[in-house]
Write an enzyme that holds these catalytic residues in place. Structure first.
Site, short mmCIF file in Angstrom:
data_model
loop_
_atom_site.label_atom_id
_atom_site.label_comp_id
_atom_site.label_asym_id
_atom_site.label_seq_id
_atom_site.Cartn_x
_atom_site.Cartn_y
_atom_site.Cartn_z
N ARG A 95 0.83 -1.21 0.00
CA ARG A 95 0.00 0.00 0.00
C ARG A 95 0.87 1.26 0.00
NH1 ARG A 95 -4.89 -1.09 2.52
NH2 ARG A 95 -3.70 -2.46 3.90
N TYR A 96 1.95 1.23 0.75
CA TYR A 96 2.84 2.38 0.88
C TYR A 96 4.14 2.06 0.14
CZ TYR A 96 -0.20 2.93 4.99
OH TYR A 96 -1.27 3.01 5.84
N ARG A 99 7.11 -0.03 2.29
CA ARG A 99 6.86 -1.20 3.14
C ARG A 99 5.76 -2.07 2.56
NH1 ARG A 99 5.27 3.62 4.99
NH2 ARG A 99 3.35 3.92 6.17
N CYS A 108 -5.28 -17.68 13.67
CA CYS A 108 -4.85 -16.95 14.86
C CYS A 108 -5.02 -17.83 16.09
CB CYS A 108 -5.71 -15.70 15.07
SG CYS A 108 -5.72 -14.59 13.65
N CYS A 112 -10.95 -12.50 17.31
CA CYS A 112 -11.50 -11.30 17.93
C CYS A 112 -12.82 -10.97 17.24
CB CYS A 112 -10.51 -10.14 17.77
SG CYS A 112 -8.82 -10.60 18.24
N CYS A 115 -12.57 -8.29 14.45
CA CYS A 115 -11.43 -8.39 13.54
C CYS A 115 -11.72 -7.75 12.17
CB CYS A 115 -11.06 -9.85 13.34
SG CYS A 115 -9.74 -10.08 12.14
N ARG A 117 -10.11 -8.43 9.54
CA ARG A 117 -9.94 -9.45 8.49
C ARG A 117 -10.79 -10.67 8.82
NH1 ARG A 117 -3.81 -8.24 8.37
NH2 ARG A 117 -3.76 -6.50 6.91
N ASP A 280 -12.35 -0.52 12.64
CA ASP A 280 -12.66 -0.53 11.21
C ASP A 280 -14.11 -0.92 10.95
OD1 ASP A 280 -10.02 0.11 10.24
OD2 ASP A 280 -9.41 -1.87 10.96
N ASP A 317 -7.78 3.76 9.53
CA ASP A 317 -7.47 3.20 8.23
C ASP A 317 -8.59 3.62 7.29
OD1 ASP A 317 -5.46 1.42 7.01
OD2 ASP A 317 -5.45 0.50 9.00
N LYS A 324 -3.46 4.59 6.47
CA LYS A 324 -3.77 5.13 7.80
C LYS A 324 -3.52 6.62 7.85
CE LYS A 324 -2.31 1.30 10.63
NZ LYS A 324 -1.87 0.59 9.42
S1 SF4 Z 1 -7.63 -9.01 15.11
FE1 SF4 Z 1 -8.05 -10.60 13.59
S2 SF4 Z 1 -6.05 -11.11 12.74
FE2 SF4 Z 1 -5.70 -10.06 14.70
S3 SF4 Z 1 -5.59 -11.69 16.26
FE3 SF4 Z 1 -7.70 -10.96 16.23
S4 SF4 Z 1 -8.72 -12.37 14.80
FE4 SF4 Z 1 -6.52 -12.58 14.42
#
Ligand code: SF4
Length: 370
Positions: A95-96, A99, A108, A112, A115, A117, A280, A317, A324
């Protein structure tokens, strides 16, 4: 591949959550569609922190599924930060200019509920295949402007030490890559993973005159358990500096005392607070999002009450993949004439030093002599 956390006694199903007392049996039916759509995993370290009697427990709110996750708002997106728009090949997000993200694995240790993603991660999503990894490394090798590589996913620290070592060895051999950053929740949610064997490849990487930072995702001071603090100390004592990133979440850390306590606890662990992310627009997460105005008010309070070491940058973001940007608050008036102090009082700043430094054709500032 050894992703040991996958095999440990994490809670991974609604029935396991019910057995552990983290959801009442009456909620099972309502949550079935949530669990079918979004992955569930809570490590022993995190489930042990949850008070089942507290319906507002901030740790439970991050990991225990909620029926509200089925409510997707029109502004929410399965790719809220636009990774797809900047992914030239599998595993790379560029994206940048200087990096890239190298997404090593889409699984994971915990999942979460907020999340960004969440549509891409889950158990069994696996790591990049050897061929895809080689292609991703070739991409990095071919772009001399890439100064920093961010290992992410998923969570790269659920990979085996051997696999991590292989990736770090390859990155160390690329002359233009000077810095590797590892984004992870593992030191807090599965601290036993941060073993001598896992630290060794990071240590070997910095011995080759490269810099390596571990950026810990942590949202509440209670996540920094005795074991988590020890895991972070193992990294830091091995010469790996640590930063943190926190997601601002309603009912988790959206009050000044909780947020301040987290930032202080991080600094006490020698971890510099780096980012406070505005949550997000991930699907089914509206119940966990604050407004930006609320986030700015919290940042103002942090600025007023806590050491400069405890100040993260509050960032958004930009949806669509535009990167960001810091979102304040700003202490300088729009016309530069006054600045606010940590007590909220405004002070004048000399106009000659805050006007734009426009220059005339002969090089003199436009305001010279005013
Ligand atoms: S935010 Fe998403 S990618 Fe990060 S640890 Fe939690 S579930 Fe996994």
């Amino acid at each position: 591949m050894n992703t040991a956390v996958e095999q440990e006694k994490s809670l991974r199903s609604l029935s396991e959550l019910a057995e552990a007392g983290l959801i009442g049996p009456e909620r099972l039916t309502a949550l079935q569609d949530v669990a079918a759509r979004y992955a569930v995993a809570i490590t022993p370290e995190m489930s042990g922190l949850i008070d089942p009697a507290d319906s507002a427990d901030p740790i439970a709110r991050q990991f225990v599924p909620d029926p509200a996750e089925l409510n997707t708002e029109p502004v929410e997106s399965s790719d809220p930060i636009g990774d797809g728009a900047h992914s030239p090949l599998e595993g790379i997000v560029h994206r940048y200019p200087d990096r890239v993200l190298l997404k090593l694995i889409n699984a994971c240790a915990v999942y979460c509920r907020f999340c960004f993603r969440r549509e891409m991660v889950g158990p069994g999503r696996g790591a990049l295949s050897p061929r895809a990894l080689e292609a991703a490394l070739d991409y990095i090798r071919a772009k001399p402007q890439i100064w920093e590589v961010i290992l992410t996913g998923g969570d790269p620290l659920i990979l085996s030490a051997r696999r991590l070592a292989r990736v770090l060895d390859e990155l160390a051999a690329i002359p233009h890559v000077k810095v590797t950053r590892i984004h992870t929740r593992v030191p807090a949610v599965a601290p036993e993973r941060v073993s001598t064997a896992l630290v060794r490849p990071l240590r070997a990487y910095i011995k080759k005159d490269k810099a390596c930072f571990v950026v810990l995702h942590v949202n509440h001071a209670r996540e920094l358990t005795v074991k988590a603090r020890a895991a972070c100390a193992r990294l830091i004592d091995a010469g790996i500096p640590m930063l943190s990133q926190t997601v601002l979440l309603r009912g988790v850390n959206d009050d000044a005392q909780t947020l301040g306590a987290l930032m202080r606890a991080l600094v006490e662990c020698r971890i510099k607070p780096y980012y406070l992310h505005h949550a997000d627009l991930a699907p089914g997460t509206a119940h966990l999002r604050t407004t930006i105005a609320e986030g700015q008010a919290l940042m103002r309070t942090l600025h007023g009450r806590t050491s400069g070491l405890c100040q993260p940058s509050y960032v958004l973001d930009i949806p669509g993949g535009f990167g960001k940007s810091p979102i304040g608050p700003s202490y300088l008036a729009a016309d530069g004439s006054t600045i606010e102090d940590f007590n909220g009082r405004r002070h004048r700043y000399p106009p000659r030093h805050n006007l734009p430094s426009a220059r005339t054709a002969n090089g003199a500032r436009a305001d010279d002599g005013i």
